[in-house]
Design an enzyme around this catalytic site. Structure first.
Site, PDB file in Angstrom:
ATOM      1  N   LYS A  60       0.874  -1.182   0.000  1.00 37.45           N
ATOM      2  CA  LYS A  60       0.000   0.000   0.000  1.00 37.45           C
ATOM      3  C   LYS A  60       0.907   1.226   0.000  1.00 37.45           C
ATOM      4  CE  LYS A  60      -3.811   2.023   2.716  1.00 37.45           C
ATOM      5  NZ  LYS A  60      -4.709   1.812   3.886  1.00 37.45           N
ATOM      6  N   SER A  77      -9.633   1.773   2.855  1.00 37.51           N
ATOM      7  CA  SER A  77      -8.762   2.551   1.997  1.00 37.51           C
ATOM      8  C   SER A  77      -7.716   1.705   1.259  1.00 37.51           C
ATOM      9  CB  SER A  77      -8.056   3.637   2.819  1.00 37.51           C
ATOM     10  OG  SER A  77      -7.223   3.060   3.804  1.00 37.51           O
ATOM     11  N   SER A 114      -9.843  -0.569   7.036  1.00 44.66           N
ATOM     12  CA  SER A 114      -9.263  -0.457   5.696  1.00 44.66           C
ATOM     13  C   SER A 114      -8.532  -1.670   5.156  1.00 44.66           C
ATOM     14  CB  SER A 114      -8.308   0.735   5.640  1.00 44.66           C
ATOM     15  OG  SER A 114      -9.057   1.895   5.460  1.00 44.66           O
TER      16      SER A 114
HETATM   17  N1  GLN Z   1     -13.146   4.127   6.261  1.00 42.79           N
HETATM   18  C1  GLN Z   1     -12.551   4.562   7.491  1.00 42.79           C
HETATM   19  C2  GLN Z   1     -12.131   5.997   7.371  1.00 42.79           C
HETATM   20  O1  GLN Z   1     -12.410   6.565   6.391  1.00 42.79           O
HETATM   21  C3  GLN Z   1     -11.380   3.702   7.834  1.00 42.79           C
HETATM   22  C4  GLN Z   1     -10.186   4.012   7.044  1.00 42.79           C
HETATM   23  C5  GLN Z   1      -9.004   3.210   7.473  1.00 42.79           C
HETATM   24  O2  GLN Z   1      -9.140   2.165   8.129  1.00 42.79           O
HETATM   25  N2  GLN Z   1      -7.831   3.721   7.137  1.00 42.79           N
HETATM   26  O3  GLN Z   1     -11.571   6.558   8.235  1.00 42.79           O
END
Ligand code: GLN
Length: 491
Positions: free
Chosen positions: A79, A154, A178
């Site tokens: 990532k 994400s 994410s």
């Molecule tokens: N969807 C969640 C957010 O927008 C989690 C994102 C994540 O785990 N980095 O914060």
């Protein structure tokens, strides 16, 4: 001969060790798949073919010298949130653009030392803020099962790349879901370890008290191999846990007999799609057939968790992202009039809309007069959520439930309304607030799109979660399904 359906790390390891193919041949195989298919998916921000071939040649030398090792010569992707010296790290933001870190993240350092071969850096929501991978300065990622759908976020690029077998395995990070949610949406296996299990050094911070690095792979057995290399105490991360790392692969065979699986009553009510609930029920029946018993438990505050998270995460983000000021990193506006103009324009131009929204919320929540009303109350809610998990684990060994309320939604479906997007995380966020490990495993399909089941355990119970997932995967083949458009060898 390497082929797309040879894709578990066990198969790849066996092929490398028996000299059925070299690390270079394996690397070329995956590079070719990326070259042919990534145009449709956009799962990579940066591809590193030259470095990959060099790393593969080095791995071949080590193999020829009689060395082996679980990841020696195995291709993977990061990532684009992990710092890699010599390869740009963007966090999918215009703010970082072509920034090249002067050092390696600990995770990268460990994978390098193990001889794993980096093929590139994957797309993501900007600074890991999002649940659909639509908040990327490098464009949205498509779900390989259905190009009209999001891959989740994400870590959407890592999930899509693994699902299409453009890489056998990839890293991700999980602050509120994410790793687990994109794994579920793309029909692959993902693990978010206990907070502190994997070093955060060199992993660009979103919300430091929640962020945790982990793995997206084809199977639980593969995730075990990768996590083994990534995990462990790191003196350079003060929140890293000085807890010994067990041999995950050796413990995959832990028996299921007597295992108590807690199913939260409150998670199977309105809000959860009926088709998703049905697939999870099938999976629970399968686990029962393997000797586990199901117990109903209570986790009453999912909605509270969401509210607490969307104060704590933006508050920490507003502080973490203050370093991107147009002076020290990345994007700087043209011809600033004065220092304030430099800050203001550099940040408005460099950050996307969702990141700006969260900085505003976080700054507001932390401001004098509101700190007690919002931030302190959110922290209290967080303690209460952790206490409810602890109480639940008095009655069960692992918790099982949905990863997300629905299967992957259509691109653009939630773009106009951030609050509905935030609801996607209702089952994953409580786990981060409590610092616990969580997994997502594929358990079937609804309307042609994959369904994931979540497994949650007490702190540092990764080996138990991996074993439950592995036993399930020994008796089912959902994790081996591949999207039709990618079931073909690229020559
Ligand atoms: N969807 C969640 C957010 O927008 C989690 C994102 C994540 O785990 N980095 O914060």
């Amino acid at each position: 001969m390497v082929s797309y359906h040879l894709n578990t790390l066990t198969q790849l390891r066996a092929g490398l060790d028996s000299r059925a193919f070299s690390a270079r041949e394996l690397t070329v195989h995956f590079l070719n798949r990326i070259a042919v298919h990534d145009g449709a998916l956009n799962s990579f921000i940066t591809q590193t073919p030259e470095q990959a071939l060099q790393a593969a040649d080095l791995a071949d030398k080590r193999l020829a010298a009689g060395e082996s090792g679980s990841l020696l010569g195995i291709p993977y992707a990061h990532k684009d949130i992990f710092c890699t010296a010599g390869v740009r790290t963007t966090c999918a933001s215009k703010m970082l653009g072509n920034w090249v870190a002067p050092y390696d993240a600990t995770v990268h350092h460990k994978l390098n030392a193990a001889g794993a071969v980096l093929l590139g850096k994957t797309n993501m929501d900007e600074f890991a803020m999002g649940s659909s991978n639509e908040n990327s300065a490098f464009g949205a990622v498509k779900n390989p099962w259905d190009h009209a759908a999001v891959p989740g976020g994400s870590s959407g690029g890592s999930a899509a790349a693994v699902a299409a077998r453009l890489v056998p395995i990839a890293t991700g990070t999980d602050t509120g879901g994410s790793i687990r949610q994109p794994a579920a949406y793309c029909g692959i296996t993902g693990i978010k370890p206990t907070y502190g299990r994997v070093s955060r050094f060199g992993m660009i911070a979103y919300a430091s008290s929640l962020d945790q690095g982990g793995v997206l792979g084809v199977s639980a057995a593969d995730c075990a191999v990768m996590l083994q290399v990534m995990a462990g105490h790191d003196a350079r991360d003060s929140t890293s846990a000085p807890v010994p790392v067990p041999d995950y692969a050796a413990q995959l065979a832990q028996p299921m007999a007597g295992l108590r699986i807690g199913v939260p009553r409150q998670w199977f009510t309105q809000g959860l799609a009926v088709s998703v609930a049905a697939r999870i029920d099938d999976a629970l029946l399968e686990l029962e057939a393997l000797g586990a018993t199901r117990v109903a438990i209570d986790l009453p505050d999912a909605a509270l968790a969401l509210a607490a998270y969307y104060l704590i995460a933006p508050a920490e983000a507003s502080s973490n992202l203050s370093r991107f000021d147009g002076v020290r990193f990345g994007h700087r506006c043209d011809h600033p009039r004065d220092l304030n103009d430099l800050y203001e324009r550099s940040r408005s131009e460099g950050f996307g809309a969702e990141v700006q929204r969260r900085i505003l919320i976080g700054t507001y929540a932390l401001s004098a007069g509101y700190y007690d009303a919002f931030y302190v109350r959110a922290q209290r809610a967080r303690r209460q959520i952790a206490a409810h998990f602890a109480a639940a684990f008095a009655h069960c060994d692992v918790i099982a439930g949905p990863v997300a309320p629905t299967v992957a939604f259509d691109l653009g479906a939630h773009s106009a309304d951030p609050a509905t997007m935030y609801l996607e995380d209702i089952y994953t966020i409580p786990v981060n607030l409590a610092g616990l490990p969580g997994m997502s495993i594929p358990v079937g399909f609804a309307g042609g799109r994959p369904v994931g089941m979540q497994l949650i355990g007490p702190a540092f119970s990764e080996s138990r979660l991996l074993a439950v997932a592995h036993q399930y995967q020994q008796h089912t083949d959902w994790h081996q399904h591949m999207p039709a458009a990618y079931r073909e060898d690229v020559l």
